[in-house]
Design a protein around this motif. Sequence first.
Motif, PDB file in Angstrom:
ATOM      1  N   ASP A   1       0.633  -1.261   0.279  1.00 52.01           N
ATOM      2  CA  ASP A   1       0.003   0.020  -0.012  1.00 52.01           C
ATOM      3  C   ASP A   1       0.736   1.310  -0.086  1.00 52.01           C
ATOM      4  O   ASP A   1       0.386   2.290  -0.623  1.00 52.01           O
ATOM      5  N   VAL A   2       2.124   1.204   0.687  1.00 52.09           N
ATOM      6  CA  VAL A   2       3.006   2.231   0.634  1.00 52.09           C
ATOM      7  C   VAL A   2       3.472   2.346  -0.716  1.00 52.09           C
ATOM      8  O   VAL A   2       3.480   3.491  -1.534  1.00 52.09           O
ATOM      9  N   VAL A   3       4.130   1.307  -1.497  1.00 50.52           N
ATOM     10  CA  VAL A   3       4.672   1.260  -2.843  1.00 50.52           C
ATOM     11  C   VAL A   3       3.491   1.727  -3.764  1.00 50.52           C
ATOM     12  O   VAL A   3       3.861   2.503  -4.633  1.00 50.52           O
ATOM     13  N   ASP A   4       2.332   1.350  -3.686  1.00 46.53           N
ATOM     14  CA  ASP A   4       1.124   1.647  -4.630  1.00 46.53           C
ATOM     15  C   ASP A   4       0.592   2.615  -4.486  1.00 46.53           C
ATOM     16  O   ASP A   4      -0.593   3.163  -5.046  1.00 46.53           O
ATOM     17  N   PHE A   5       0.965   3.466  -3.446  1.00 50.31           N
ATOM     18  CA  PHE A   5       0.220   4.912  -2.748  1.00 50.31           C
ATOM     19  C   PHE A   5      -1.357   4.532  -2.971  1.00 50.31           C
ATOM     20  O   PHE A   5      -2.266   5.476  -3.103  1.00 50.31           O
ATOM     21  N   SER A   6      -1.753   3.239  -2.244  1.00 50.64           N
ATOM     22  CA  SER A   6      -2.932   3.136  -2.038  1.00 50.64           C
ATOM     23  C   SER A   6      -3.795   4.035  -0.944  1.00 50.64           C
ATOM     24  O   SER A   6      -3.001   4.206   0.063  1.00 50.64           O
ATOM     25  N   ASP A   7      -4.884   4.204  -1.005  1.00 48.45           N
ATOM     26  CA  ASP A   7      -5.638   5.154   0.207  1.00 48.45           C
ATOM     27  C   ASP A   7      -6.662   4.181   0.663  1.00 48.45           C
ATOM     28  O   ASP A   7      -7.325   4.681   1.621  1.00 48.45           O
ATOM     29  N   SER A   8      -6.955   2.973   0.418  1.00 48.14           N
ATOM     30  CA  SER A   8      -8.087   2.203   1.088  1.00 48.14           C
ATOM     31  C   SER A   8      -7.679   0.780   0.906  1.00 48.14           C
ATOM     32  O   SER A   8      -6.982   0.391   0.052  1.00 48.14           O
ATOM     33  N   ARG A   9      -8.139  -0.136   1.887  1.00 49.09           N
ATOM     34  CA  ARG A   9      -7.802  -1.225   2.180  1.00 49.09           C
ATOM     35  C   ARG A   9      -8.750  -1.892   3.097  1.00 49.09           C
ATOM     36  O   ARG A   9      -9.163  -1.354   4.293  1.00 49.09           O
ATOM     37  N   ARG A  10      -9.646  -3.229   2.680  1.00 52.71           N
ATOM     38  CA  ARG A  10     -10.412  -3.686   3.298  1.00 52.71           C
ATOM     39  C   ARG A  10     -11.785  -2.682   3.848  1.00 52.71           C
ATOM     40  O   ARG A  10     -11.958  -2.644   4.923  1.00 52.71           O
ATOM     41  N   GLY A  11     -12.139  -1.809   2.902  1.00 50.69           N
ATOM     42  CA  GLY A  11     -13.209  -0.990   3.110  1.00 50.69           C
ATOM     43  C   GLY A  11     -12.641   0.242   4.064  1.00 50.69           C
ATOM     44  O   GLY A  11     -13.854   0.957   4.513  1.00 50.69           O
TER      45      GLY A  11
END
Length: 446
Positions: free
Chosen positions: A167-177
Amino acid sequence: MVQPNQSNKYDPFSLVSAEMGVLAKNIASLIGSGHPTLNRVSSYYFEAEGKNVRPLIVLLLSKALSNIPESERTRIIIDQYDVNDQEEFKGTPKAFSFAGQSPLDSISPLRVLHGINPSIVLNPLSKPMMDKKIYEKVDVKNGILPKQRRLSEITEMIHTASLLHDDVVDFSDSRRGRDSGNIAFTNKMAVLAGDFLLGRASVSLGRLRNSEVVELMSTAIANLVEGEFMQLKNTVIQPDLNQIENDNELKSIPEPTGKLSTQIHEYSISTPTSGVITHSENVNAAFQYYLHKTYLKTASLISKSSRSAAILAGCNEDIIENCYQFGRNLGLCFQIVDDMLDYTMTAELLGKPAGADLKLGLATAPVLFAWETKPELGPLIARKFSEKNDVELANRLVEETNGVERTRKLAESYCTEALKNLRQLPESDARSALELLTNSVLTRNK
């Protein structure tokens, strides 16, 4: 979530509900720290409802393996149902004979594990993890060894650590809702918490006291990193090994000194002297690269934990290999379906951003299938869909070429192979549940 029909008598979750019901609680007892913020970050993803597919596979497979007669298990002494009693096999040393054979017991003295001030009981390594009788009670009933249950927990810890890092590498802003770890805390804390989880998983892995399983699962951790590096590059054409991409710009890296061997990856294509690579060669190499990356990032952990479950049960080589191939085929199916869903589902249903792959510059199966008949996709893939309207054009070409449906067919082929592997095991409710789970992976919607 992978959710088979609850009315089915072979529902995977019902068969190991006791173990799955306390999975997060048991993991929490392994990862606690004396630092309250680290506690909070490292347990963050375990608080939310995840798929939990990996530990579920390990538990069901362990239950299915318990139906193999002990007389057919060549890696254990007859009438001894524990890996610590296994004989040496093909040069692999038998399990350590140190005091404390349970996966709940430490190998090193607790005062050494705790370190600085052993009188302060802050670190879970310095106190009993949980009551052994409570931990083993249901395992005996279900035919699951305590070490196999601990293996399922270790597998989920490794997977969750990889999510924090990804999530850090992909710049994700959400996970599991909900907010991803890097958003809820910080990038630095998310990375450190992932490292911490891997450290705690390694401690629990060592306590299994089986060198072959330690080797397998440690390799799976390394595979996750290898797969992430392959995804960062995301192309098989590597004209200059001394440059890497950084924020859509080329960055020069130090040239090797020659003291160590730095081999070109087997899936790299060097530009021939003629300067011509055929379209077919390019697409075929891209698929090889994609499937190998998919194995490393997803299927490796599932396949190696499945193999480890069979090793801990003392099974013969044929069964161990079938368990490995089952995990490999199921893992590939799982990730290919995941890549397909990125094109078909909404963010609300997925519990994470939809359409993220193209935005991240990733060429997964749907777009690779489209590229076969639409060569104009090549430049878009090469520049990682970074220019205006690239993502929209790629989506349109995927739709025109039935890229999603062809991806579904690819996933089906791996699902079929996984079912063939399962049918090498004795018939049982657990095997039927695994077959149901395998088919559910193919038909899931998030």
